[in-house]
Motif scaffolding. Structure first.
Motif, PDB file in Angstrom:
ATOM      1  N   VAL A   1       0.881  -1.168   0.000  1.00  9.62           N
ATOM      2  CA  VAL A   1       0.068  -0.091   0.008  1.00  9.62           C
ATOM      3  C   VAL A   1       1.023   1.373  -0.151  1.00  9.62           C
ATOM      4  O   VAL A   1       0.427   2.127  -0.661  1.00  9.62           O
ATOM      5  N   ARG A   2       1.799   1.101   0.895  1.00  8.86           N
ATOM      6  CA  ARG A   2       2.965   2.303   0.811  1.00  8.86           C
ATOM      7  C   ARG A   2       3.373   2.646  -0.416  1.00  8.86           C
ATOM      8  O   ARG A   2       3.798   3.572  -1.153  1.00  8.86           O
ATOM      9  N   GLY A   3       4.088   1.603  -1.192  1.00  8.23           N
ATOM     10  CA  GLY A   3       4.424   1.862  -2.515  1.00  8.23           C
ATOM     11  C   GLY A   3       3.663   2.342  -3.529  1.00  8.23           C
ATOM     12  O   GLY A   3       3.795   3.049  -4.282  1.00  8.23           O
ATOM     13  N   PHE A   4       2.270   1.519  -3.454  1.00  5.87           N
ATOM     14  CA  PHE A   4       1.028   2.037  -4.517  1.00  5.87           C
ATOM     15  C   PHE A   4       0.706   3.457  -4.334  1.00  5.87           C
ATOM     16  O   PHE A   4       0.468   4.057  -4.978  1.00  5.87           O
ATOM     17  N   ALA A   5       0.659   3.735  -2.794  1.00  8.00           N
ATOM     18  CA  ALA A   5       0.406   5.347  -2.500  1.00  8.00           C
ATOM     19  C   ALA A   5       1.374   6.370  -2.993  1.00  8.00           C
ATOM     20  O   ALA A   5       1.182   7.403  -3.474  1.00  8.00           O
ATOM     21  N   ALA A   6       2.828   5.722  -2.913  1.00 14.07           N
ATOM     22  CA  ALA A   6       3.804   6.640  -3.261  1.00 14.07           C
ATOM     23  C   ALA A   6       3.869   6.918  -4.852  1.00 14.07           C
ATOM     24  O   ALA A   6       4.138   7.994  -5.540  1.00 14.07           O
ATOM     25  N   SER A   7       3.336   5.878  -5.629  1.00 13.37           N
ATOM     26  CA  SER A   7       3.253   6.001  -6.867  1.00 13.37           C
ATOM     27  C   SER A   7       2.145   6.773  -7.481  1.00 13.37           C
ATOM     28  O   SER A   7       2.161   7.263  -8.787  1.00 13.37           O
ATOM     29  N   VAL A   8       1.039   7.054  -6.805  1.00 16.20           N
ATOM     30  CA  VAL A   8       0.036   7.730  -7.293  1.00 16.20           C
ATOM     31  C   VAL A   8      -0.424   9.070  -6.395  1.00 16.20           C
ATOM     32  O   VAL A   8      -1.590   9.765  -6.578  1.00 16.20           O
ATOM     33  N   SER A   9       0.688   9.498  -5.729  1.00 18.37           N
ATOM     34  CA  SER A   9       0.545  10.519  -4.918  1.00 18.37           C
ATOM     35  C   SER A   9       0.650  12.081  -5.681  1.00 18.37           C
ATOM     36  O   SER A   9       0.238  12.978  -5.199  1.00 18.37           O
ATOM     37  N   LEU A  10       0.665  11.921  -7.160  1.00 18.76           N
ATOM     38  CA  LEU A  10       0.785  13.083  -7.874  1.00 18.76           C
ATOM     39  C   LEU A  10       1.678  14.153  -7.406  1.00 18.76           C
ATOM     40  O   LEU A  10       1.425  15.494  -7.741  1.00 18.76           O
ATOM     41  N   GLY A  11       2.730  13.796  -6.681  1.00 12.82           N
ATOM     42  CA  GLY A  11       3.692  14.568  -6.346  1.00 12.82           C
ATOM     43  C   GLY A  11       3.427  15.641  -5.047  1.00 12.82           C
ATOM     44  O   GLY A  11       4.032  16.485  -4.224  1.00 12.82           O
ATOM     45  N   PHE A  12       2.172  15.067  -4.433  1.00 19.57           N
ATOM     46  CA  PHE A  12       1.664  15.772  -3.071  1.00 19.57           C
ATOM     47  C   PHE A  12       2.378  15.254  -1.764  1.00 19.57           C
ATOM     48  O   PHE A  12       2.209  15.792  -0.861  1.00 19.57           O
ATOM     49  N   ASP A  13       3.423  14.219  -2.007  1.00 17.63           N
ATOM     50  CA  ASP A  13       4.002  13.728  -1.056  1.00 17.63           C
ATOM     51  C   ASP A  13       4.942  14.478  -0.127  1.00 17.63           C
ATOM     52  O   ASP A  13       5.220  14.358   0.965  1.00 17.63           O
ATOM     53  N   GLY A  14       5.191  15.731  -0.731  1.00 16.05           N
ATOM     54  CA  GLY A  14       6.261  16.419  -0.119  1.00 16.05           C
ATOM     55  C   GLY A  14       5.628  17.899  -0.062  1.00 16.05           C
ATOM     56  O   GLY A  14       6.318  19.018   0.286  1.00 16.05           O
ATOM     57  N   LEU A  15       4.413  18.119  -0.277  1.00 14.53           N
ATOM     58  CA  LEU A  15       3.575  19.386  -0.403  1.00 14.53           C
ATOM     59  C   LEU A  15       3.466  20.169   1.206  1.00 14.53           C
ATOM     60  O   LEU A  15       4.118  21.060   1.168  1.00 14.53           O
ATOM     61  N   PHE A  16       3.082  19.326   2.014  1.00 15.61           N
ATOM     62  CA  PHE A  16       3.175  19.848   3.512  1.00 15.61           C
ATOM     63  C   PHE A  16       4.079  19.153   4.285  1.00 15.61           C
ATOM     64  O   PHE A  16       4.235  17.783   4.186  1.00 15.61           O
ATOM     65  N   THR A  17       4.742  19.856   5.254  1.00 14.56           N
ATOM     66  CA  THR A  17       5.911  19.315   5.923  1.00 14.56           C
ATOM     67  C   THR A  17       5.826  19.455   7.525  1.00 14.56           C
ATOM     68  O   THR A  17       6.568  20.025   7.935  1.00 14.56           O
ATOM     69  N   PRO A  18       4.678  19.124   7.961  1.00 17.06           N
ATOM     70  CA  PRO A  18       4.559  19.409   9.592  1.00 17.06           C
ATOM     71  C   PRO A  18       5.503  18.136  10.261  1.00 17.06           C
ATOM     72  O   PRO A  18       6.025  17.161   9.465  1.00 17.06           O
ATOM     73  N   GLU A  19       5.918  18.565  11.512  1.00 17.03           N
ATOM     74  CA  GLU A  19       6.707  17.791  11.952  1.00 17.03           C
ATOM     75  C   GLU A  19       6.137  16.385  12.269  1.00 17.03           C
ATOM     76  O   GLU A  19       6.826  15.277  12.319  1.00 17.03           O
ATOM     77  N   ASN A  20       4.782  16.038  12.559  1.00 18.32           N
ATOM     78  CA  ASN A  20       4.159  14.932  12.839  1.00 18.32           C
ATOM     79  C   ASN A  20       4.158  14.168  11.794  1.00 18.32           C
ATOM     80  O   ASN A  20       3.365  14.606  10.686  1.00 18.32           O
ATOM     81  N   THR A  21       4.557  12.921  11.678  1.00 19.49           N
ATOM     82  CA  THR A  21       4.484  11.949  10.368  1.00 19.49           C
ATOM     83  C   THR A  21       3.104  11.672  10.019  1.00 19.49           C
ATOM     84  O   THR A  21       2.547  11.701   8.828  1.00 19.49           O
TER      85      THR A  21
END
Length: 97
Positions: free
Chosen positions: A38-58
């Protein structure tokens, strides 16, 4: 038929992103096969949003980034199917007599 396929694919991508959010918030074991897939699939369909917000809490970071990507996937599917139904399908185009 193409509208159904588009809706299904976009919905599947949104569901995978939401599943990743649930697994992260629920603190699933990252070494587990399902969580890893699921993590790998989500990373491939995240549309580049995976680094948009960068709060401390994961957990908050994954919620915001994957949540935004899921909403965009649903919106893209809705817009694409609306445009196809409006311009590509045969039949009356809103003309009345």
């Amino acid at each position: 038929m193409i509208c159904t396929i588009i809706s299904a694919v976009c919905g599947l991508f949104a569901v995978v992103l939401v599943a990743h959010i649930v697994l992260v918030i629920g603190e699933a074991d990252p070494a587990n096969g399902v969580a890893s897939f699921v993590r790998g699939f989500a990373a491939s369909v995240s549309l580049g949003f995976d680094g948009l917000f960068t709060p401390e809490n994961t957990k908050v970071r994954v919620l915001l980034n994957n949540g935004a990507a899921a909403i965009v996937w649903l919106a893209l599917g809705a817009v694409a199917t609306a445009l196809i139904r409006r311009f590509a399908l045969p039949g009356p185009r809103g003309l009345t007599r």
